[in-house]
Enzyme design. Sequence first.
Site, PDB file in Angstrom:
ATOM      1  N   THR A   1      64.962 112.331  41.291  1.00 15.48           N
ATOM      2  CA  THR A   1      64.475 113.544  41.941  1.00 15.48           C
ATOM      3  C   THR A   1      65.372 114.728  41.571  1.00 15.48           C
ATOM      4  O   THR A   1      66.592 114.583  41.500  1.00 15.48           O
ATOM      5  CB  THR A   1      64.482 113.366  43.476  1.00 15.48           C
ATOM      6  OG1 THR A   1      63.704 112.218  43.795  1.00 15.48           O
ATOM      7  CG2 THR A   1      63.904 114.596  44.167  1.00 15.48           C
TER       8      THR A   1
ATOM      9  N   ARG B   1      52.299 105.193  45.907  1.00 18.60           N
ATOM     10  CA  ARG B   1      53.356 105.504  46.879  1.00 18.60           C
ATOM     11  C   ARG B   1      53.845 106.941  46.650  1.00 18.60           C
ATOM     12  O   ARG B   1      54.141 107.345  45.533  1.00 18.60           O
ATOM     13  CB  ARG B   1      54.510 104.517  46.725  1.00 18.60           C
ATOM     14  CG  ARG B   1      55.696 104.771  47.677  1.00 18.60           C
ATOM     15  CD  ARG B   1      56.764 105.614  47.025  1.00 18.60           C
ATOM     16  NE  ARG B   1      57.938 105.773  47.885  1.00 18.60           N
ATOM     17  CZ  ARG B   1      58.967 106.570  47.588  1.00 18.60           C
ATOM     18  NH1 ARG B   1      58.983 107.257  46.481  1.00 18.60           N
ATOM     19  NH2 ARG B   1      59.990 106.682  48.413  1.00 18.60           N
TER      20      ARG B   1
ATOM     21  N   GLY C   1      66.578 111.218  48.061  1.00 22.24           N
ATOM     22  CA  GLY C   1      67.110 109.994  48.667  1.00 22.24           C
ATOM     23  C   GLY C   1      65.992 109.044  49.025  1.00 22.24           C
ATOM     24  O   GLY C   1      64.971 108.983  48.330  1.00 22.24           O
TER      25      GLY C   1
END
Lengths: 133, 175
Positions: free
Chosen positions: A1, A29, A53
């Site tokens: 990310t 997902r 995270g």
Amino acid sequence: TVGAVARDRQGNLAAATSTGGMTAKRSGRVGDSPIIGAGTFADNATCAVSATGDGEAFMRLLVAHEIDARMRLAAATLVQAATAVVMSDLGVIGGSGGLIAVAGDGSMVLPFNSDGMYRAWCIEGRDPETAIY
Amino acid sequence: MTKPFSIAIHGGAGVMPRRDMTPEREAGYNVALSRALEPGKAVLSRGGSALDAVTGAVAALEDEPLFNAGRGAVFTREGNQEMDAAIMDGRDRSAGAVAGVSTIRNPIHAARAVMERTEHVLMIGAGAVAIAREAGLVFEDDRYFFTRDRWEALQDTLRMEASGTLDDDPSRRHG
């Protein structure tokens, strides 16, 4: 990310986040990155936030909006709000990760409760900095 | 009265363990971070908007194969890549996001297109890709997004799952 937060010279805030998700995730997902208020949020009155995270934990806590809410409703500073959410609340539900955030007054905070993060930042008039761990 | 600008970027939570971080790797990451910071800083330096700054910074990070977004995105268990992105403007809480997209070179541009070209906030899959096409964004084939490290991370994960030895290594999980 990956992500970015910024305050421009007019005092406006913005946040952006982008991700490939988690290795070997199930098709379909979706984590917190594209969920406004979880992994990404911006409001000139409070702060701009981009998180990274364990996505499910960040969604359950609505991490970015929780920081905004503490600033808006409890008069917390950005540092107080972000530190409490990342270093305390996130751990309670077993989430690891962190975020970058900037407030309307230009203050910046980069908390994380995991082993490390890749970070870079720049404040006008100062040299840019990078940091790992 | 103008205020001093500020910008911060992150390259994710998947930092490799210190034992695996050689000085050469660390230098490579620092260079990549500095390179990614530059477009956003340049926008702000010439009086541009925070919105354009974060767009430029994230697009630059997406172009860096070291980070888990855009080129260098991790793989699903089926061996595909599904990318998500979001952007929000603090001036008026306008926002745009895409989820489950592939082949769009810079998903953050697709998120911004959702914000600026539709009345919606979050679009997924084919509908999000259609908005990106209408906006004239750049598309790439699977080869562009493939990186050997991410593919091996998927194979390692699938092997560990099969053998019951899956660990919680964030550098593999989050890229």
